[in-house]
Design an enzyme around this catalytic site. Sequence first.
Site, short mmCIF file in Angstrom:
data_model
loop_
_atom_site.label_atom_id
_atom_site.label_comp_id
_atom_site.label_asym_id
_atom_site.label_seq_id
_atom_site.Cartn_x
_atom_site.Cartn_y
_atom_site.Cartn_z
NE ARG A 197 -2.31 0.44 3.81
CZ ARG A 197 -3.49 -0.18 3.62
NH1 ARG A 197 -3.51 -1.49 3.39
NH2 ARG A 197 -4.61 0.47 3.70
N GLY A 251 6.78 -1.75 -4.63
CA GLY A 251 6.98 -0.87 -3.47
C GLY A 251 5.89 0.18 -3.33
CG HIS A 252 6.02 2.47 0.26
ND1 HIS A 252 6.18 2.68 1.60
CD2 HIS A 252 7.22 2.70 -0.30
CE1 HIS A 252 7.43 3.01 1.83
NE2 HIS A 252 8.07 3.04 0.72
N GLY A 253 3.51 3.21 -3.16
CA GLY A 253 3.29 4.43 -3.92
C GLY A 253 3.68 4.34 -5.39
#
Lengths: 340, 340, 340
Positions: free
Chosen positions: C202, C223-225
């Site tokens: 997330r 990975g996040h974002g």
Amino acid sequence: MEGDDGVTVTAVNTLDDAGPGELTFLTNPKYRELASHTRASALIVGPKLPVSTPATRLLCTDPYAAFSLAIVKIHGYRVHPRWGINPHATISATAVVGANANIGPGATIGEHAVVGNNATIYPGCYLADHTVLGDDVVLFPNVVVYDRCRIGSRVTIHAGTVVGEDGLGYAPLGEKWAKIPQIGSVEIGDDVEIGALCAIDRATVGVTRIGAGTKFSNLIAIGHGSKIGQDCMFVAQVGLAGSVTVGRHATIAGQAGVVGHITIGDNALVGAKAGVTESVEPGQAVLGAPAQPINDARRQMMALKRLPEMRQRLKELEVEVRRLRELVEKDGRPCDDGLG
Amino acid sequence: MEGDDGVTVTAVNTLDDAGPGELTFLTNPKYRELASHTRASALIVGPKLPVSTPATRLLCTDPYAAFSLAIVKIHGYRVHPRWGINPHATISATAVVGANANIGPGATIGEHAVVGNNATIYPGCYLADHTVLGDDVVLFPNVVVYDRCRIGSRVTIHAGTVVGEDGLGYAPLGEKWAKIPQIGSVEIGDDVEIGALCAIDRATVGVTRIGAGTKFSNLIAIGHGSKIGQDCMFVAQVGLAGSVTVGRHATIAGQAGVVGHITIGDNALVGAKAGVTESVEPGQAVLGAPAQPINDARRQMMALKRLPEMRQRLKELEVEVRRLRELVEKDGRPCDDGLG
Amino acid sequence: MEGDDGVTVTAVNTLDDAGPGELTFLTNPKYRELASHTRASALIVGPKLPVSTPATRLLCTDPYAAFSLAIVKIHGYRVHPRWGINPHATISATAVVGANANIGPGATIGEHAVVGNNATIYPGCYLADHTVLGDDVVLFPNVVVYDRCRIGSRVTIHAGTVVGEDGLGYAPLGEKWAKIPQIGSVEIGDDVEIGALCAIDRATVGVTRIGAGTKFSNLIAIGHGSKIGQDCMFVAQVGLAGSVTVGRHATIAGQAGVVGHITIGDNALVGAKAGVTESVEPGQAVLGAPAQPINDARRQMMALKRLPEMRQRLKELEVEVRRLRELVEKDGRPCDDGLG
């Protein structure tokens, strides 16, 4: 604080997405442009990053820490569902479960397992016989802990991770492989957080250890008998072979691999995709495959880019030297001849 | 045996951790120092490794095999929990389950599935419709086997592994991707052991095959239609693309990858992190990305370390040759002139 | 069509395995030899691939698409088991589940979750609170979707994949790591298919996005974002760090990794095992670690193979130049002397 100091914010959001009433942040200079037309009401930014923005600026010496605190303050940490001890969980009669347990449907807790206070165990988790968990542990769905492994307090393990499966331990028997019983276990220290879908082998004998405060991302493989120190940071898809020792506060970046029976020192940094074949000194940064001190590795990578050009230059030089030799031999002779 | 031959041991442990009444072992010369102050009562060691130790020495021609046998003798293999057929397992009416089944809560067995005798199926496993398992199979928690896949006898699969998911099979339709039904399956031979969290694609048509006696570590990806021979050893995080053929008794080390439609010969060795782009001959060892015969790869890696220095030397040589040319051309002329 | 046009086929199979009454295909020239003694009744083949075969030939301009259509026509797509809403599934009272739901035993659906029409949710899946699924979604066993993540319509996710776990977000606090609440989420577009055992973080704040029509293989870490465009193709074991942007219809091949905060353009191609450290232009193909334009990378790899030989040549050249210099200096003097 610079700008309207009467501003109120109720959420933290990205530079791109934040709207009125929201707080945003700028820590990476790459995104400075975005700050100039953000619709956020307030912006956390460091003193070294001059920025023009319509938002109220909160100048912070450590903007990343400030951003982190703001999220904690405004949003807080995840609140887990409340199952109590769900009737569809299977908890063996000999297991000991602490106070305030929160165990989801489909979780299974084996014989003589010990679960500390305030545990949150999501659906589909499996704690094998004789496992031990400290207090305040969170296991997200489908985490599997094999027999006799021990997990400290305030440990969080994300979905699908497996702790304590057998390592690749076989004795050759001609071309066949005779399985060596993996009688060791895994010990995970306090305050560790492990990402999703990691696989942490139990030791053949003795323990595989993950030190207190260490943080793992996802899809990480740890070989049997490896010992990782405190406060390390492991990025996604890292792989450690067996019997590796990692010191305190080391960082191992994404997709790096480490061969067996070597040591990564305290505060060492292993770069992304590195293939570490020799021990790394404390504080040393390495890169490449095989891994080397980072400056050497970078110099080689730079030189490698010039290699086709070097090859061309070498070829030209050979031609030139051949020409020179002919010239010298020709020139030399007439000269000698002239004197002879 | 050298030393006190009346010694009794009740456990096997590491050089570091073993205490009185325990047996330890030394196979890696790196750890020789540890043997000199072990507290273990007895030490298994090879004849070629002279060692001073307070423990009784058990000299063995193959110390690793001896150590392995000692663990089997003293500790034995893991004893699984006994669930019988747990009432919280879901077994379809048309499934056929053999004698002495041990099936945990939350396991699901689909229509027309066939499970041999003495199966141990841990909680959360899913066997889809028409799957077939031989005798003495152990599936650790949350293993998933897709429809129509077949698993031999004495196979062990560790937690979270997925067998038979669809491979990446799409036909391009402009920029869109049209899914090709993956109508093939997976066949796993007898005596295979597969680690945790591996993903083994079903074939598009035909089968993906893993030969008898082959052993996998964790987090391994096998592409659709690949065929792996007997008694191979795959280390963690290896990836095979589709339609790869691997012979007998090949070893593929950690994080290596193999492109599609090539062949890895019998007894071949693919080094850690290798990127194999061309077929590998039987018995050949390869390393690097792109992978090459191991001696070539090592020579190149060694040369690469010297590359920045080579670049410097090349530059100096160019200067030197320019100087020489000027000298020759200048020297030559006066010399010629002098004679002219 | 060339050959007996009265032929009937009831299955599609490989060149190797197909028998009478079966249709096979030849798209890779490597396997041409197999076509000459296939037992299949009919063979799909392209017009540019002359082949001698006993089978009836179906000449197709796009044999791969024809093969794909033939499988759809003859075999169709997988038919899922029918559970209705299984009584052993746990569905919270506040969840909203659409028409024609098919939810297996041991699945858990959290508070305020919304599941569209015609959902197939296999056993052991976990949908956390406030998750949203579109219509016609298929989640294979043990898929986990964390709180507030949103999944579009006609999405298929294979077994064991985790969507929305926390990313590696910590603020340094001396040597300790202070966890930053990961308050963002994941959004997966329509018509996405994700393989087994992938981990999609997330976002810290905002969203991690996977664009409509994109296809993932297995064991992929996002990975996040990160934000991935439409119709991309990600091969097994790819890893993206945080805040990566990927355009439309990009291909990322097996085991490639991408560092954080960079952009991969539309239609770009990242080669297998590449380590991408800088943004990639639309349409560009890159390879190597660090990744470079594919032709540069290939030229360097080729040159690297010659590097040990180059080193030898450089050494010889140095000897030769030294000899020449001595010759020139010796020759020069006598010559000058002779004239002096």
